[in-house]
Design a protein around this motif. Structure first.
Motif, PDB file in Angstrom:
ATOM      1  N   ILE A  44      10.442   5.717   2.660  1.00 40.91           N
ATOM      2  CA  ILE A  44      10.468   6.286   1.091  1.00 40.91           C
ATOM      3  C   ILE A  44      11.113   5.186   0.274  1.00 40.91           C
ATOM      4  CG2 ILE A  44      11.726   8.069  -0.313  1.00 40.91           C
ATOM      5  CD1 ILE A  44      12.092   9.735   2.288  1.00 40.91           C
ATOM      6  N   LYS A  45       9.877   4.786  -0.557  1.00 37.86           N
ATOM      7  CA  LYS A  45      10.141   3.693  -1.281  1.00 37.86           C
ATOM      8  C   LYS A  45      10.784   4.069  -2.754  1.00 37.86           C
ATOM      9  CE  LYS A  45       8.674   0.707   1.506  1.00 37.86           C
ATOM     10  NZ  LYS A  45       9.565   0.184   2.489  1.00 37.86           N
ATOM     11  N   GLY A  46      10.389   5.279  -3.054  1.00 43.09           N
ATOM     12  CA  GLY A  46      10.814   5.786  -4.281  1.00 43.09           C
ATOM     13  C   GLY A  46      10.850   7.481  -4.243  1.00 43.09           C
ATOM     14  N   ILE A  47      11.625   7.947  -5.395  1.00 40.40           N
ATOM     15  CA  ILE A  47      11.787   9.469  -5.393  1.00 40.40           C
ATOM     16  C   ILE A  47      11.566   9.854  -6.757  1.00 40.40           C
ATOM     17  CG2 ILE A  47      13.467  11.495  -5.345  1.00 40.40           C
ATOM     18  CD1 ILE A  47      15.123   9.546  -3.298  1.00 40.40           C
ATOM     19  N   VAL A  48      10.753  11.012  -6.974  1.00 36.24           N
ATOM     20  CA  VAL A  48      10.580  11.740  -8.034  1.00 36.24           C
ATOM     21  C   VAL A  48      11.437  13.064  -7.911  1.00 36.24           C
ATOM     22  CG1 VAL A  48       8.938  12.970  -9.475  1.00 36.24           C
ATOM     23  CG2 VAL A  48       8.352  10.701  -8.705  1.00 36.24           C
ATOM     24  N   GLY A  49      12.526  13.149  -8.448  1.00 39.19           N
ATOM     25  CA  GLY A  49      13.204  14.441  -8.278  1.00 39.19           C
ATOM     26  C   GLY A  49      13.305  15.340  -9.262  1.00 39.19           C
ATOM     27  N   ARG A  65       0.838  -1.401   0.075  1.00 38.16           N
ATOM     28  CA  ARG A  65       0.093  -0.193  -0.060  1.00 38.16           C
ATOM     29  C   ARG A  65       0.816   1.244  -0.098  1.00 38.16           C
ATOM     30  NH1 ARG A  65      -5.647   0.934   1.472  1.00 38.16           N
ATOM     31  NH2 ARG A  65      -5.923   2.697   2.788  1.00 38.16           N
ATOM     32  N   ILE A  66       0.789   2.119  -1.100  1.00 42.46           N
ATOM     33  CA  ILE A  66       1.805   3.284  -1.249  1.00 42.46           C
ATOM     34  C   ILE A  66       0.758   4.419  -1.426  1.00 42.46           C
ATOM     35  CG2 ILE A  66       3.429   4.123  -3.032  1.00 42.46           C
ATOM     36  CD1 ILE A  66       4.565   1.853  -1.337  1.00 42.46           C
ATOM     37  N   ASP A  67       1.519   5.633  -0.784  1.00 40.09           N
ATOM     38  CA  ASP A  67       1.084   6.886  -0.865  1.00 40.09           C
ATOM     39  C   ASP A  67       1.964   7.275  -2.021  1.00 40.09           C
ATOM     40  OD1 ASP A  67       0.445   9.502  -1.006  1.00 40.09           O
ATOM     41  OD2 ASP A  67       0.209  10.063   1.298  1.00 40.09           O
ATOM     42  N   ALA A  68       1.413   7.529  -3.307  1.00 37.40           N
ATOM     43  CA  ALA A  68       2.272   7.893  -4.360  1.00 37.40           C
ATOM     44  C   ALA A  68       2.768   9.292  -4.721  1.00 37.40           C
ATOM     45  CB  ALA A  68       1.690   7.366  -5.655  1.00 37.40           C
ATOM     46  N   HIS A  69       2.405  10.371  -3.409  1.00 33.68           N
ATOM     47  CA  HIS A  69       2.699  11.544  -3.638  1.00 33.68           C
ATOM     48  C   HIS A  69       2.648  12.219  -2.108  1.00 33.68           C
ATOM     49  CE1 HIS A  69       2.980  14.838  -6.601  1.00 33.68           C
ATOM     50  NE2 HIS A  69       2.563  15.658  -5.824  1.00 33.68           N
ATOM     51  N   GLN A  70       4.243  12.346  -1.820  1.00 38.63           N
ATOM     52  CA  GLN A  70       4.320  13.228  -0.509  1.00 38.63           C
ATOM     53  C   GLN A  70       5.585  14.240  -1.027  1.00 38.63           C
ATOM     54  OE1 GLN A  70       4.533  10.938   3.120  1.00 38.63           O
ATOM     55  NE2 GLN A  70       2.437  10.421   2.806  1.00 38.63           N
ATOM     56  N   GLY A  97       4.608   2.563   2.485  1.00 35.85           N
ATOM     57  CA  GLY A  97       5.631   3.603   2.170  1.00 35.85           C
ATOM     58  C   GLY A  97       5.015   4.654   1.217  1.00 35.85           C
ATOM     59  N   VAL A  98       5.817   5.544   0.757  1.00 33.66           N
ATOM     60  CA  VAL A  98       5.523   6.698   0.105  1.00 33.66           C
ATOM     61  C   VAL A  98       6.438   6.687  -1.196  1.00 33.66           C
ATOM     62  CG1 VAL A  98       4.741   7.616   2.028  1.00 33.66           C
ATOM     63  CG2 VAL A  98       6.955   8.270   1.167  1.00 33.66           C
ATOM     64  N   VAL A  99       5.934   7.615  -2.040  1.00 32.35           N
ATOM     65  CA  VAL A  99       6.756   8.124  -3.000  1.00 32.35           C
ATOM     66  C   VAL A  99       7.129   9.645  -2.687  1.00 32.35           C
ATOM     67  CG1 VAL A  99       7.217   9.053  -5.609  1.00 32.35           C
ATOM     68  CG2 VAL A  99       6.008   6.619  -4.967  1.00 32.35           C
ATOM     69  N   ALA A 100       8.415  10.128  -2.583  1.00 27.39           N
ATOM     70  CA  ALA A 100       8.694  11.429  -2.205  1.00 27.39           C
ATOM     71  C   ALA A 100       8.940  12.238  -3.559  1.00 27.39           C
ATOM     72  CB  ALA A 100      10.001  11.565  -1.336  1.00 27.39           C
ATOM     73  N   VAL A 101       8.204  13.255  -3.761  1.00 27.16           N
ATOM     74  CA  VAL A 101       8.114  14.242  -4.911  1.00 27.16           C
ATOM     75  C   VAL A 101       8.745  15.563  -4.545  1.00 27.16           C
ATOM     76  CG1 VAL A 101       6.818  15.086  -6.717  1.00 27.16           C
ATOM     77  CG2 VAL A 101       6.076  12.991  -5.581  1.00 27.16           C
ATOM     78  N   GLN A 102       9.643  15.932  -5.588  1.00 25.44           N
ATOM     79  CA  GLN A 102      10.388  17.216  -5.341  1.00 25.44           C
ATOM     80  C   GLN A 102       9.365  18.417  -5.042  1.00 25.44           C
ATOM     81  OE1 GLN A 102       8.801  19.145  -8.784  1.00 25.44           O
ATOM     82  NE2 GLN A 102      10.771  20.199  -7.892  1.00 25.44           N
TER      83      GLN A 102
END
Length: 276
Positions: free
Chosen positions: A73-78, A2-7, A47-52
């Motif tokens: 933090i499972k992934g990063i959108v930088g 279960r992922i929050d895809a925008h934090q 977890g989450v995807v951390a977005v710039q």
């Protein structure tokens, strides 16, 4: 998963974060993973995807540093300068960090309606495709046409539309946004985040049914396997709690099967961003 895809995470600085205006006082402070960790657990998120949130290479490095400390933090959108002649060098640098999954530019802040179809920007998108990175689309209505041109010119690039293109929920206008969504969703390489909706409504007086037609339309256009959930925390706090953000969406998913719900709440994001 279960992922929050925008934090977002930041150490608040009034100059750097000038976009956080006086009416946004509730988010004029630091926000770090410790501030959301227990809330995520309470709501069943893994977890989450951390977005710039800042247009700088330092921002990407900052998110990387956080990801090395916080397992949530499972992934990063930088961010990288997609118009730079050195964009491939920047992408090659970040390739050594597996948690960097993609990049974003805050196009909504650009006044040029053709921004996404400029030659320099398109060269940057082509570089993302070459390096296997995703691209998050953050746009305003005046970017609709250049967004469609950009996507059409890059059929092998994985695109994620942020905040369902920020429809005018407060005014309940629908037709122009809906027509754009229908055209964009016709491209199978574009996915969509059902995120950031509370802040497009009246922050103090929204009701759940204010969001119904917009969410129903993206479900109809994108289908259930190209949609992901994102809270847009902490920006979402302007219009309500983390749980409010979930409720805005959850009551619109009554015809989703258990497998489709698992996809919406995480599995689709895992596949799109390549999370582990």
């Amino acid at each position: 998963m279960r992922i929050d895809a925008h934090q977002h995470f930041w150490l608040y600085e009034p100059v750097k974060d000038a976009w956080i205006t006086s009416e946004m006082e509730v988010i004029q402070r630091n926000f770090l993973p410790n501030d959301i960790g227990q809330t995520l657990k309470n709501n069943g998120f893994d977890g989450v995807v951390a977005v710039q949130a800042d247009q700088s290479l330092r921002e990407t490095e900052f998110l990387l540093e956080l990801s090395q400390v916080y397992a949530l933090i499972k992934g990063i959108v930088g961010w990288v300068d997609l118009q730079s002649e050195q964009v491939e060098e920047q992408l090659n640098h970040f390739k050594q960090f597996p948690k960097v999954k993609g990049f974003r530019h805050i196009v909504e802040g650009e006044s040029d309606p053709d921004y996404l179809h400029k030659d320099a920007f398109l060269r940057g998108i082509a570089a993302l495709t070459q390096y296997g990175y995703t691209y998050d689309l953050l746009i305003k209505p005046w970017h609709y046409e250049s967004t469609l041109k950009c996507v059409a010119a890059n059929p092998k690039q994985a695109f994620m539309l942020d905040h369902i293109a920020k429809p005018p929920i407060k005014s309940q206008e629908f037709s122009d946004w809906a027509a754009f969504i229908e055209k964009l969703a016709a491209h199978p390489n574009v996915h969509c985040k059902v995120s950031g909706l509370g802040t497009e409504a009246d922050w103090k007086h929204w009701k759940l049914d204010h969001f119904t037609q917009y969410i129903a339309h993206v479900i109809q256009c994108f289908g259930k396997d190209r949609l992901v959930f994102g809270s847009d925390w902490p920006v979402c706090l302007l219009a309500g709690s983390f749980k409010d953000t979930i409720h805005i969406v959850s009551d619109k998913l009554t015809d989703f099967s258990p497998e489709e719900l698992a996809g919406f709440w995480g599995d689709n994001a895992v596949k799109f961003y390549g999370l582990t």
